[in-house]
Design an enzyme around this catalytic site. Structure first.
Site, PDB file in Angstrom:
ATOM      1  N   GLY A 216       0.976   1.432  -0.552  1.00  0.00           N
ATOM      2  CA  GLY A 216       0.069   1.132   0.552  1.00  0.00           C
ATOM      3  C   GLY A 216      -0.219   2.342   1.416  1.00  0.00           C
ATOM      4  O   GLY A 216       0.582   3.271   1.513  1.00  0.00           O
TER       5      GLY A 216
ATOM      6  N   ARG B 251      -0.567   1.189  -7.168  1.00  0.00           N
ATOM      7  CA  ARG B 251       0.804   0.680  -7.217  1.00  0.00           C
ATOM      8  C   ARG B 251       1.386   0.648  -8.625  1.00  0.00           C
ATOM      9  O   ARG B 251       2.329  -0.090  -8.901  1.00  0.00           O
ATOM     10  CB  ARG B 251       0.855  -0.726  -6.598  1.00  0.00           C
ATOM     11  CG  ARG B 251       0.534  -0.740  -5.107  1.00  0.00           C
ATOM     12  CD  ARG B 251       0.726  -2.120  -4.495  1.00  0.00           C
ATOM     13  NE  ARG B 251       0.390  -2.156  -3.087  1.00  0.00           N
ATOM     14  CZ  ARG B 251       1.227  -1.829  -2.094  1.00  0.00           C
ATOM     15  NH1 ARG B 251       2.461  -1.423  -2.386  1.00  0.00           N
ATOM     16  NH2 ARG B 251       0.853  -1.902  -0.835  1.00  0.00           N
TER      17      ARG B 251
ATOM     18  N   ASP C 104       9.967   3.466  -0.652  1.00  0.00           N
ATOM     19  CA  ASP C 104      11.250   3.463  -1.345  1.00  0.00           C
ATOM     20  C   ASP C 104      11.091   3.230  -2.848  1.00  0.00           C
ATOM     21  O   ASP C 104      11.728   3.906  -3.667  1.00  0.00           O
ATOM     22  CB  ASP C 104      12.207   2.441  -0.727  1.00  0.00           C
ATOM     23  CG  ASP C 104      11.628   1.036  -0.700  1.00  0.00           C
ATOM     24  OD1 ASP C 104      10.429   0.890  -0.451  1.00  0.00           O
ATOM     25  OD2 ASP C 104      12.391   0.076  -0.916  1.00  0.00           O
ATOM     26  N   ASP C 105      10.237   2.294  -3.250  1.00  0.00           N
ATOM     27  CA  ASP C 105      10.038   2.055  -4.674  1.00  0.00           C
ATOM     28  C   ASP C 105       9.390   3.259  -5.353  1.00  0.00           C
ATOM     29  O   ASP C 105       9.776   3.649  -6.457  1.00  0.00           O
ATOM     30  CB  ASP C 105       9.176   0.806  -4.896  1.00  0.00           C
ATOM     31  CG  ASP C 105       9.954  -0.480  -4.673  1.00  0.00           C
ATOM     32  OD1 ASP C 105      11.164  -0.509  -4.991  1.00  0.00           O
ATOM     33  OD2 ASP C 105       9.378  -1.462  -4.178  1.00  0.00           O
TER      34      ASP C 105
ATOM     35  N   LYS D  96       7.009   7.833   2.848  1.00  0.00           N
ATOM     36  CA  LYS D  96       5.870   7.163   3.448  1.00  0.00           C
ATOM     37  C   LYS D  96       6.104   5.654   3.504  1.00  0.00           C
ATOM     38  O   LYS D  96       6.520   5.062   2.523  1.00  0.00           O
ATOM     39  CB  LYS D  96       4.605   7.436   2.632  1.00  0.00           C
ATOM     40  CG  LYS D  96       3.386   6.641   3.060  1.00  0.00           C
ATOM     41  CD  LYS D  96       2.751   5.771   1.985  1.00  0.00           C
ATOM     42  CE  LYS D  96       3.667   4.930   1.198  1.00  0.00           C
ATOM     43  NZ  LYS D  96       3.041   3.770   0.553  1.00  0.00           N
ATOM     44  N   THR D  97       5.911   5.052   4.639  1.00  0.00           N
ATOM     45  CA  THR D  97       5.754   3.605   4.771  1.00  0.00           C
ATOM     46  C   THR D  97       5.636   3.264   6.242  1.00  0.00           C
ATOM     47  O   THR D  97       6.463   3.700   7.046  1.00  0.00           O
ATOM     48  CB  THR D  97       6.911   2.784   4.150  1.00  0.00           C
ATOM     49  OG1 THR D  97       6.741   1.410   4.496  1.00  0.00           O
ATOM     50  CG2 THR D  97       8.270   3.231   4.643  1.00  0.00           C
ATOM     51  N   ILE D  98       4.637   2.487   6.588  1.00  0.00           N
ATOM     52  CA  ILE D  98       4.521   2.079   7.986  1.00  0.00           C
ATOM     53  C   ILE D  98       5.612   1.081   8.350  1.00  0.00           C
ATOM     54  O   ILE D  98       5.913   0.883   9.524  1.00  0.00           O
ATOM     55  CB  ILE D  98       3.130   1.485   8.311  1.00  0.00           C
ATOM     56  CG1 ILE D  98       2.909   0.149   7.593  1.00  0.00           C
ATOM     57  CG2 ILE D  98       2.016   2.460   8.011  1.00  0.00           C
ATOM     58  CD1 ILE D  98       1.721  -0.633   8.119  1.00  0.00           C
ATOM     59  N   ASP D  99       6.229   0.447   7.336  1.00  0.00           N
ATOM     60  CA  ASP D  99       7.262  -0.558   7.611  1.00  0.00           C
ATOM     61  C   ASP D  99       8.493   0.041   8.267  1.00  0.00           C
ATOM     62  O   ASP D  99       9.291  -0.683   8.856  1.00  0.00           O
ATOM     63  CB  ASP D  99       7.670  -1.273   6.329  1.00  0.00           C
ATOM     64  CG  ASP D  99       6.586  -2.214   5.810  1.00  0.00           C
ATOM     65  OD1 ASP D  99       5.563  -2.356   6.496  1.00  0.00           O
ATOM     66  OD2 ASP D  99       6.775  -2.795   4.730  1.00  0.00           O
TER      67      ASP D  99
ATOM     68  N   TYR E 274      -3.201 -19.924  26.701  1.00  0.00           N
ATOM     69  CA  TYR E 274      -2.956 -19.850  25.254  1.00  0.00           C
ATOM     70  C   TYR E 274      -1.597 -19.235  24.938  1.00  0.00           C
ATOM     71  O   TYR E 274      -1.134 -18.329  25.646  1.00  0.00           O
ATOM     72  CB  TYR E 274      -4.033 -19.010  24.557  1.00  0.00           C
ATOM     73  CG  TYR E 274      -5.426 -19.573  24.665  1.00  0.00           C
ATOM     74  CD1 TYR E 274      -5.750 -20.796  24.074  1.00  0.00           C
ATOM     75  CD2 TYR E 274      -6.419 -18.877  25.355  1.00  0.00           C
ATOM     76  CE1 TYR E 274      -7.038 -21.303  24.170  1.00  0.00           C
ATOM     77  CE2 TYR E 274      -7.698 -19.379  25.457  1.00  0.00           C
ATOM     78  CZ  TYR E 274      -8.017 -20.600  24.870  1.00  0.00           C
ATOM     79  OH  TYR E 274      -9.283 -21.117  24.967  1.00  0.00           O
TER      80      TYR E 274
ATOM     81  N   GLY F 223       5.693  -5.878   7.790  1.00  0.00           N
ATOM     82  CA  GLY F 223       7.125  -5.626   7.717  1.00  0.00           C
ATOM     83  C   GLY F 223       7.777  -6.639   6.810  1.00  0.00           C
ATOM     84  O   GLY F 223       8.418  -7.577   7.279  1.00  0.00           O
ATOM     85  N   ARG F 224       7.590  -6.459   5.485  1.00  0.00           N
ATOM     86  CA  ARG F 224       8.084  -7.450   4.539  1.00  0.00           C
ATOM     87  C   ARG F 224       9.611  -7.456   4.457  1.00  0.00           C
ATOM     88  O   ARG F 224      10.247  -8.488   4.466  1.00  0.00           O
ATOM     89  CB  ARG F 224       7.519  -7.167   3.138  1.00  0.00           C
ATOM     90  CG  ARG F 224       7.841  -8.234   2.101  1.00  0.00           C
ATOM     91  CD  ARG F 224       7.521  -7.766   0.696  1.00  0.00           C
ATOM     92  NE  ARG F 224       8.572  -6.886   0.196  1.00  0.00           N
ATOM     93  CZ  ARG F 224       8.354  -5.772  -0.489  1.00  0.00           C
ATOM     94  NH1 ARG F 224       7.129  -5.376  -0.729  1.00  0.00           N
ATOM     95  NH2 ARG F 224       9.360  -5.035  -0.914  1.00  0.00           N
TER      96      ARG F 224
ATOM     97  N   GLU G 263       6.372 -10.243   9.188  1.00  0.00           N
ATOM     98  CA  GLU G 263       5.824 -10.979   8.051  1.00  0.00           C
ATOM     99  C   GLU G 263       6.890 -11.405   7.046  1.00  0.00           C
ATOM    100  O   GLU G 263       6.713 -12.369   6.316  1.00  0.00           O
ATOM    101  CB  GLU G 263       4.737 -10.171   7.336  1.00  0.00           C
ATOM    102  CG  GLU G 263       5.218  -8.940   6.614  1.00  0.00           C
ATOM    103  CD  GLU G 263       4.139  -8.297   5.738  1.00  0.00           C
ATOM    104  OE1 GLU G 263       3.223  -9.005   5.298  1.00  0.00           O
ATOM    105  OE2 GLU G 263       4.228  -7.085   5.491  1.00  0.00           O
TER     106      GLU G 263
ATOM    107  N   GLU H 276      -5.183  -3.242   9.931  1.00  0.00           N
ATOM    108  CA  GLU H 276      -5.751  -2.535  11.077  1.00  0.00           C
ATOM    109  C   GLU H 276      -5.020  -1.218  11.380  1.00  0.00           C
ATOM    110  O   GLU H 276      -5.593  -0.296  11.959  1.00  0.00           O
ATOM    111  CB  GLU H 276      -5.693  -3.418  12.337  1.00  0.00           C
ATOM    112  CG  GLU H 276      -6.540  -4.677  12.262  1.00  0.00           C
ATOM    113  CD  GLU H 276      -5.823  -5.853  11.615  1.00  0.00           C
ATOM    114  OE1 GLU H 276      -6.301  -6.988  11.766  1.00  0.00           O
ATOM    115  OE2 GLU H 276      -4.786  -5.633  10.964  1.00  0.00           O
ATOM    116  N   GLY H 277      -3.744  -1.137  11.001  1.00  0.00           N
ATOM    117  CA  GLY H 277      -2.964   0.047  11.360  1.00  0.00           C
ATOM    118  C   GLY H 277      -2.702   1.010  10.231  1.00  0.00           C
ATOM    119  O   GLY H 277      -2.253   2.141  10.465  1.00  0.00           O
TER     120      GLY H 277
END
Length: 550
Positions: free
Chosen positions: A80, A144, A174-175, A201-204, A242, A250-251, A310, A423-424
């Site tokens: 990603g 991927r 990581d993968d 690299k990973t935004i997570d 509301y 963030g899986r 998530e 979005e990010g």
């Protein structure tokens, strides 16, 4: 013709700050031999040629080195998107040219598949200059495809030999970096003169350890999400009617949710790792949220913000056990997707252990079905497709109705739903990510120059001024352990989860009760690229708390 915005034009002129260690000729200083974080004998057996390598640290050389022989390198974007990928490639390109102006860089198109399928482009200065300090991976695209089979390695070797490439840089999570380690081991065992270097690299935010303080893209993505959460908080505090349920990427870990909570101070934030550690059920999580809603209603505040990682569904112990067994069953039954929906449900219930069958049967049918379908290329459940935010708000609404019937709640509950993900991922990198990524790429060129393979580019000391950052490389095998995936034991880079005894979580836990009952929202605003350093160059709150606690 693509028209560039004024910001794009101004950002193109930005020169990322480079660590002092990389300013001139460098020498690699070897540390002690390393070992994997766990399962040492098994990892050593699987990586006999690249296990136990020393850490490398770059220091300024005593005298300038003579210009080395020119060589060619290749680069791959894998997985990603994450803000700053273009700057990694820019830094790699500039680092190669600094070593020898005749060095050349080839980009393989659309991820690892480009290496296997021989799709590539030579990256020249004209191309690179168009992408400096920009978001996205569109310079060469990403994919991927997993590099794990000898026939893939051999196909890659064909094009590498044809182009005279002596080093590959794989930019991924990581993968992807696990695949890089496997590839490095294969080429080393074969005696092929091809180095393999990884970049984190990973935004997570789940690819980190003592040597990799943060993965690139996390800083920018969380600032983008926090800006929008802050905007919603302001709207929420204006309308006062509301409850916003906001799911965040963030899986496998809750770093994004925790960072956004530290930046915006919502009324409630779920940390999946805490749910698992406390062995909480979904109903217990729902009850806790409902109690916060009810207490705020007592004060006349029928509004609020809930942040949800998530991957929550995979951290609830009963559902985690269910998913693990489903993965094993489905890995051995490739015909499953061809069955009719009713037959699929019957098949699953008939093959699960009784306790897991009970958990499966208790889920809403749509959620249960999502757990059995739509795996990603790595075989993982695509939890981003499960609308956890709607599931939770629906269950909270039902619980509040029960409380109202018992005379324990008299407020109004009007939920709205959001999912912030894409979005990010391709935002223009923050100054921190622009600098960090450029340094990672430039540093990777030095790792190639010193003959390293099976290493990950490492830049540390990140809360200090960039001139004081520490550069070098760490063996990828050092981060590995054995995990049971899809019916098999496999070597993988251990994911970094939110540490419940870590400083970032402790800071959050100390304040969350006040945030729940009061309206303490913080509005971070958009990323700033120009202005005072305290506004433009600040690191993530997570990194700040982690580094100041040392």
């Amino acid at each position: 013709m693509v028209k560039k915005s004024v910001l794009q034009q101004q950002r193109a002129a930005y020169q990322p700050k480079l660590p002092a260690a990389l300013w001139s000729s460098v020498q690699a200083v070897k540390g002690a031999p390393t070992q994997s974080v766990a399962d040492q004998e098994k990892i050593k057996e699987l990586f006999p040629n690249t296990y136990g390598l020393p850490e490398l640290t770059f220091e300024k050389a005593a005298e300038a080195a003579a210009q080395g022989k020119a060589f060619n390198a290749g680069v791959i974007l894998s997985g990603g998107q994450a803000p700053g990928g273009h700057n990694v490639i820019s830094g790699l390109f500039d680092g190669l040219k600094a070593l020898n102006p005749d060095n050349r860089l080839y980009g393989f198109l659309m991820g690892p598949g480009g290496l296997v399928d021989h799709n590539y482009v030579e990256l020249t200065a004209d191309i690179i200059d168009e992408y400096r300090n920009t978001g996205g991976f569109d310079i060469i695209g990403s994919g991927r495809t997993k590099l794990e089979k000898p026939e893939q390695f051999e196909k890659g070797l064909e094009i590498v030999n044809e182009l005279g490439i002596s080093a590959l840089v794989i930019i991924g999570g990581d993968d992807s970096n696990t695949n890089a380690a496997v590839l490095a081991e294969y080429y080393k065992a074969k005696g092929a003169p091809v180095q393999v270097i990884g970049c984190p690299k990973t935004i997570d935010g789940d690819l980190k350890n003592e040597q990799i303080e943060t993965s690139f893209g996390f800083d920018t993505a969380t600032k983008v999400y926090s800006e929008v959460i802050g905007n919603i908080e302001r709207d929420c505090n204006s309308a006062k009617k509301y409850w916003h349920f906001i799911k965040l990427m963030g899986r496998s870990a809750s770093h994004i949710a925790l960072e956004c909570a530290l930046q915006t101070q919502p009324n409630y934030c779920i940390i999946s790792e805490e749910v698992e550690a406390k062995n909480l059920t979904l109903n217990q999580v729902v009850d806790d949220i409902a109690q916060v809603v009810a207490k705020r209603a007592e004060a006349g505040n029928n509004f609020g913000i809930v942040l949800i990682p998530e991957g929550l569904i995979e951290f609830i112990p009963a559902i985690k056990a269910l998913i693990a067994e489903l993965n094993d069953i489905l890995a051995h039954h490739p015909e499953f997707p061809t069955l009719a929906p009713a037959a699929q449900r019957e098949f699953v219930l008939a093959n699960l252990k009784p306790e897991n069958a009970e958990a499966f049967a208790s889920l809403p049918e749509g959620v249960a079905r999502q757990l059995t379908l739509d795996r990603d290329p790595h075989g993982n459940v695509q939890v981003s497709l499960i609308e956890t935010e709607k599931l939770l708000s629906e269950m909270v609404g039902k619980r509040l109705a029960q409380l109202k019937a018992e005379g324990k709640y008299a407020g109004k509950f009007s939920p709205l739903h959001h999912f912030f993900g894409y979005e990010g991922r391709c935002a223009a990198p923050s100054n921190f990510d622009a600098d960090y990524c450029y340094a990672l790429g430039f540093n990777a060129a030095q790792l190639i120059n010193c003959g390293a393979t099976g290493y990950m580019s490492s830049v540390r000391n990140l809360t200090k001024p960039s001139s004081e950052w520490v550069c070098g490389g760490i063996p990828i095998t050092m981060m590995m352990n054995i995990e049971h995936r899809h019916g098999e034991d496999k070597p993988v880079i251990r994911k970094a989860l939110v540490e419940l005894d870590g400083s970032p979580f402790k800071a959050f836990a100390a304040a969350r009760e006040e945030w729940a009952l009061n309206t303490c929202y913080t509005y971070p605003g958009p990323i700033q690229y120009f202005g005072p350093a305290e506004v433009c160059d600040q690191t993530s709150r997570t990194l700040f708390y982690e580094q100041t606690s040392k």
